[in-house]
Enzyme design. Structure first.
Site, PDB file in Angstrom:
ATOM      1  CG  ASP A   9      -1.915   1.219   1.212  1.00 16.78           C
ATOM      2  OD1 ASP A   9      -2.733   1.560   0.193  1.00 16.78           O
ATOM      3  OD2 ASP A   9      -1.664   1.862   2.212  1.00 16.78           O
ATOM      4  CB  SER A  10       0.246   4.756  -0.884  1.00 16.62           C
ATOM      5  OG  SER A  10      -0.911   4.905   0.056  1.00 16.62           O
ATOM      6  CB  CYS A  73      -2.976   0.806  -2.643  1.00 18.74           C
ATOM      7  SG  CYS A  73      -2.983   2.558  -3.071  1.00 18.74           S
ATOM      8  CD  GLU A 152       0.218   7.284   5.474  1.00 14.50           C
ATOM      9  OE1 GLU A 152       1.312   7.321   5.882  1.00 14.50           O
ATOM     10  OE2 GLU A 152      -0.614   6.203   4.970  1.00 14.50           O
ATOM     11  CB  CYS A 184      -9.093   5.176   0.368  1.00 15.02           C
ATOM     12  SG  CYS A 184      -7.453   5.613   0.643  1.00 15.02           S
ATOM     13  CG  HIS A 186      -5.019   5.611   4.018  1.00 13.90           C
ATOM     14  ND1 HIS A 186      -4.093   4.741   2.981  1.00 13.90           N
ATOM     15  CD2 HIS A 186      -3.692   5.980   4.760  1.00 13.90           C
ATOM     16  CE1 HIS A 186      -3.070   4.820   2.898  1.00 13.90           C
ATOM     17  NE2 HIS A 186      -2.554   5.654   3.840  1.00 13.90           N
TER      18      HIS A 186
END
Length: 273
Positions: A9-10, A73, A152, A184, A186
């Site tokens: 994932d990012s 992702c 993040e 997403c 996240h």
């Protein structure tokens, strides 16, 4: 099969999928790469994201001997899933199709929504995936720039997050949906805030659990599931986590988001043997 499941994932978002996989397949080894050195993906050109995805996926295969790759992702899935499936020598599982299936299975009114990064939403990946389900639904979508950055930083609640959520989710609220896909990986970390904005009559749908089921089914079909002798003697898999950014930040925040399995982090790319 003793080889690990690989996923990338990012940054931290894919840990929601990692958590679901660890819970569903506790005997399986897992290698997770968080590309925190290059996040966020959502605002970057899809060609760049496609290159990142190829680099990470091939590293999982070549450096970690992964028996399958989970593209955890949404932006990377939208940018380069077809290419990865065409060239990788192992099964590739994405998060978009499992999420779309869960969304259309949840709605009772046929009015559904999806939120994601700019890259994911502008790609039309969820519009195509929902259409493939063959279920007559009305889909409203909205990009939510800024959500990933809050996660993040470990900032998942508070006035700043709420103000941004109220502004970005306004089109979805106006669409009167009964189900909203967090498009997403996240976004589940922001579920409390998103749920407060959307109200109690909207069901939030995460692709994490559905993706874990899809991984299990794909491994089973391919004969790649790890054999377990019996329920009373299930071995615990080994879980490795790597980051292209600050190792200590990833270990600290990742551990708080995932749980005790993430007690150390390795640098990525790995050092040459």
């Amino acid at each position: 099969m003793e080889r690990p499941i690989g996923m990338f994932d990012s940054g931290f978002g894919g840990l929601t999928v990692a958590r679901a996989l660890i819970d569903l397949l506790p005997a399986e080894d897992l290698v997770y790469i968080g590309d925190t050195g290059r996040y966020p993906y959502g605002s970057k050109p899809l060609d760049d994201v496609r290159d990142y995805a190829r680099e990470l996926a091939w590293s999982l295969v070549d450096d970690y001997d992964a028996k399958a790759v989970v593209v955890a992702c949404n932006t990377a899935t939208a940018a380069g899933l077809d290419e990865l499936r065409a060239e990788l020598p192992v099964p590739v599982v994405d998060v978009i199709r499992p999420g779309a299936r869960a969304l259309v299975a949840t709605t009772t009114t046929g009015r559904v929504g999806v939120i994601g990064t700019v890259g994911t939403v502008s790609s039309g990946a969820y519009i195509r995936a929902v259409a493939e389900m063959g279920v007559p639904v009305s889909l409203a979508s909205a990009a939510c720039p800024g959500f990933v950055e809050f996660v993040e930083r470990g900032q998942t609640t508070g006035d700043e997050v709420m103000v941004l959520a109220e502004r970005l989710l306004a089109p979805i609220v106006d669409a009167d949906v009964d189900s909203l896909l967090l498009g997403c990986t996240h976004y589940p970390f922001l579920a409390r805030t998103i749920g407060d904005v959307m109200g109690p009559n909207v069901t939030l749908v995460s692709s994490a659990d559905e993706t874990a089921f899809a991984v299990r089914d794909r491994l089973d079909e391919s004969g790649l599931l790890r054999a377990v002798a019996g329920a009373s003697s299930v071995p615990r898999g080994r879980h490795r986590f790597a980051s292209s950014g600050d190792i200590e930040v990833f270990r600290d925040l990742g551990g708080r988001l995932l749980g005790p399995e993430l007690d150390q982090t390795e640098p990525w790319p790995p050092a040459a043997p």
